[in-house]
Design an enzyme around this catalytic site. Structure first.
Site, PDB file in Angstrom:
ATOM      1  N   GLY A 293       1.001  -1.480   0.329  1.00 25.35           N
ATOM      2  CA  GLY A 293      -0.554  -0.594   0.335  1.00 25.35           C
ATOM      3  C   GLY A 293       0.595   1.034  -0.204  1.00 25.35           C
ATOM      4  O   GLY A 293       2.158   1.482  -0.245  1.00 25.35           O
ATOM      5  N   GLN A 294       0.604   2.004   0.025  1.00 24.03           N
ATOM      6  CA  GLN A 294       0.911   3.779   0.248  1.00 24.03           C
ATOM      7  C   GLN A 294       2.174   3.681   1.251  1.00 24.03           C
ATOM      8  O   GLN A 294       3.160   4.359   0.951  1.00 24.03           O
ATOM      9  CB  GLN A 294      -0.155   4.746  -0.305  1.00 24.03           C
ATOM     10  CG  GLN A 294       0.389   6.123  -0.390  1.00 24.03           C
ATOM     11  CD  GLN A 294      -0.450   7.265   0.042  1.00 24.03           C
ATOM     12  OE1 GLN A 294      -1.000   7.472   1.300  1.00 24.03           O
ATOM     13  NE2 GLN A 294      -0.369   8.781  -0.277  1.00 24.03           N
TER      14      GLN A 294
ATOM     15  N   ASP B 270      -2.980 -12.997   3.651  1.00 24.76           N
ATOM     16  CA  ASP B 270      -4.400 -12.038   4.280  1.00 24.76           C
ATOM     17  C   ASP B 270      -4.825 -12.033   5.207  1.00 24.76           C
ATOM     18  O   ASP B 270      -4.770 -12.629   6.829  1.00 24.76           O
ATOM     19  CB  ASP B 270      -5.920 -13.043   3.617  1.00 24.76           C
ATOM     20  CG  ASP B 270      -7.202 -12.329   3.635  1.00 24.76           C
ATOM     21  OD1 ASP B 270      -7.264 -11.238   4.632  1.00 24.76           O
ATOM     22  OD2 ASP B 270      -8.061 -13.103   3.372  1.00 24.76           O
TER      23      ASP B 270
ATOM     24  N   TYR C  30     -15.159   4.174   7.306  1.00 27.58           N
ATOM     25  CA  TYR C  30     -14.029   4.266   8.171  1.00 27.58           C
ATOM     26  C   TYR C  30     -13.545   4.438   9.024  1.00 27.58           C
ATOM     27  O   TYR C  30     -12.734   4.180  10.449  1.00 27.58           O
ATOM     28  CB  TYR C  30     -13.669   4.931   6.673  1.00 27.58           C
ATOM     29  CG  TYR C  30     -11.648   5.440   6.948  1.00 27.58           C
ATOM     30  CD1 TYR C  30     -10.925   4.105   6.641  1.00 27.58           C
ATOM     31  CD2 TYR C  30     -11.280   6.414   6.569  1.00 27.58           C
ATOM     32  CE1 TYR C  30      -9.070   4.397   6.869  1.00 27.58           C
ATOM     33  CE2 TYR C  30      -9.494   6.888   7.170  1.00 27.58           C
ATOM     34  CZ  TYR C  30      -8.696   5.511   7.064  1.00 27.58           C
ATOM     35  OH  TYR C  30      -7.548   5.632   7.078  1.00 27.58           O
TER      36      TYR C  30
ATOM     37  N   LYS D  94     -11.996   3.636  12.564  1.00 20.13           N
ATOM     38  CA  LYS D  94     -10.763   3.431  13.465  1.00 20.13           C
ATOM     39  C   LYS D  94     -10.964   4.292  14.749  1.00 20.13           C
ATOM     40  O   LYS D  94      -9.915   3.970  15.372  1.00 20.13           O
ATOM     41  CB  LYS D  94      -9.887   4.929  12.217  1.00 20.13           C
ATOM     42  CG  LYS D  94      -9.838   4.420  11.367  1.00 20.13           C
ATOM     43  CD  LYS D  94      -8.254   3.941  11.090  1.00 20.13           C
ATOM     44  CE  LYS D  94      -7.695   2.849   9.895  1.00 20.13           C
ATOM     45  NZ  LYS D  94      -6.866   1.986  10.333  1.00 20.13           N
TER      46      LYS D  94
HETATM   47  N1  SER Z   1      -5.981   9.570   3.784  1.00 16.69           N
HETATM   48  C1  SER Z   1      -6.925   8.767   4.606  1.00 16.69           C
HETATM   49  C2  SER Z   1      -8.148   9.186   3.394  1.00 16.69           C
HETATM   50  O1  SER Z   1      -8.655  10.293   3.136  1.00 16.69           O
HETATM   51  C3  SER Z   1      -7.599   9.725   5.428  1.00 16.69           C
HETATM   52  O2  SER Z   1      -6.975   8.663   7.188  1.00 16.69           O
HETATM   53  O3  SER Z   1      -9.530   8.243   2.984  1.00 16.69           O
END
Ligand code: SER
Length: 314
Positions: A7-8, A49, A139, A143
C-alpha cells in the site's frame, strides 16, 4: 513484519525499515504481490490475508516476528462503497494482530488511525487531541472503535500498541488507495502529464496533510521509542501542514506557471467537510518529540522533482 506492504504507506515503510535495521530483519506481507520494483527486490515477501488468523499466526511464529505494523485497511472513499467489508477488514484485521500481542506471540504493534475519527461537530481548527468525535464514515467509525480497542487492550492486558492519526498522506512512490485526500497526490501526476487537474474537492476545502517521509519517520519513531514515552494509547494527533486545493494549485503553479486547476466536487466533498482543517499535535511533540521536516513548499518541490524523474521528464 509489515502487513499491507504494497500500500501507499506500507511500501515506503518496508523500504525505510530495511534501510534502518537491515533487509533480513523486515518481512513484507500483503494480500497481493508487489508491483513496486524497489520493494520487490529489497527482501522477503509473503502473501498474507490479515483476516486469515491462522496464516498470520503461522507466519509470525515461523519468522520469529516481534513487531507488527498493521497497515491493511480500506480507506474512506472505498469503504463508503463497501461498508460491510470496510468494517470487517478494518476491525477484524486489528483484532487478529491485537490478539497475537495479548497472547504474547509478538511484543508490540503499530496500527494507524486517521483524522477520519473526527466528525461534523468536532472543532475544525487546531483540533485538540481530546474532543468531540462523531465520525460520519464507515472508515472513521472503524478507526475510532479501533482506537478504543487499542486503549482497552493496553489497559486491560498491557498490550504494547502504538498509534498515530494520520492526516492526508502525500507521496510519489505508491498511489494512495481510495481516500478522500487522494486529490493531493493525483494533482501532481496530472500537472506533470497534462498540465491541468480537475479536483474532486471544492477549492476552499482545507485539510491537514503530511509528506510521506515525515509520516514514515513518525511511524518508526513512535514504534521504537521507550514504552513510557507513549502516554496516549488510543492514537496521537499528528500533522505537517494544512492547505486547500486552491492553495496547493497555487504552489504547483509557482513551479509550473502553465498549470490550471478546475473543480468538479463529488461524494468525497461531504466526507472532507466532516473532517478538521488543521490539527493540534502538541501531545506527540511533547511525549515522543515528534516534529515534521517538510513544509508545504518543500513537499511540492520534492514531489514535482521525483515524479518528473519517474515519468522521465527532465
Ligand atoms: N487519507 C485517508 C482518507 O482520505 C484519511 O486517513 O481516507
Amino acid at each position: 513484519m509489515v502487513i499491507g506492504a504494497c500500500g501507499q504507506v506500507g511500501t515506503e515503510l518496508v523500504l525505510e525499515l530495511r534501510k534502518k535495521f537491515g533487509a533480513e530483519k523486515v518481512i513484507a506481507t500483503d494480500i497481493r504481490q508487489p508491483e513496486n520494483e524497489e520493494l520487490k527486490y529489497s527482501g522477503d515477501f509473503f502473501e498474507l490475508d490479515v483476516l486469515n488468523k491462522d496464516a498470520l499466526y503461522q507466519l509470525v511464529k515461523s519468522q520469529n516476528i516481534d513487531t507488527v505494523y498493521n497497515m491493511a485497511a480500506l480507506l474512506s472513499a472505498t469503504a463508503e462503497k463497501n461498508p460491510e467489508f470496510g468494517w470487517k477488514l478494518n476491525m477484524e484485521g486489528l483484532f487478529n494482530v491485537l490478539d497475537l500481542a495479548r497472547e504474547k506471540h509478538i511484543a508490540k504493534t503499530f496500527w494507524p488511525s486517521s483524522i477520519a475519527v473526527f466528525g461534523p461537530t468536532t472543532p475544525k481548527s487546531e483540533t485538540p487531541q481530546d474532543c468531540v468525535m462523531d465520525p460520519a464514515t464507515v472508515y472513521g467509525i472503524s478507526k475510532l472503535a479501533g482506537e478504543r480497542w487499542c486503549e482497552y487492550y493496553h489497559k486491560r492486558w498491557n498490550v504494547d500498541v502504538r498509534s498515530i492519526r494520520y492526516p492526508g498522506l502525500i507521496s510519489y512512490k505508491t498511489a494512495p488507495g481510495g481516500g478522500t485526500t487522494d486529490y493531493a497526490v493525483e494533482i501532481f501526476h496530472k500537472a506533470i502529464l497534462e498540465g491541468k487537474y480537475i479536483s474532486f474537492l471544492k477549492e476552499n476545502t482545507m485539510l491537514p496533510m503530511l509528506y510521506m517521509p515525515d509520516a514514515i519517520k513518525a511511524t518508526i519513531e513512535i514504534t521504537h521509542c521507550e514504552a513510557e514515552l507513549v502516554k496516549v494509547r488510543s492514537s496521537y494527533n499528528l500533522a505537517g501542514f494544512s492547505f486547500t486545493p486552491a492553495q496547493l494549485g497555487a504552489e504547483i503553479a509557482k513551479e509550473m506557471p502553465a498549470f490550471t486547476l478546475d473543480y468538479a466536487p463529488d461524494f468525497r466533498q461531504q466526507i472532507a467537510e466532516s473532517w478538521p482543517g488543521s490539527i493540534d499535535d502538541s501531545a506527540a511533540r511533547k511525549d515522543w518529540n515528534w516534529h515534521n521536516d517538510y513544509s508545504l513548499n518543500d513537499m511540492v518541490k520534492d514531489m514535482l522533482l521525483n515524479l518528473k524523474k519517474a515519468y522521465s521528464i527532465a
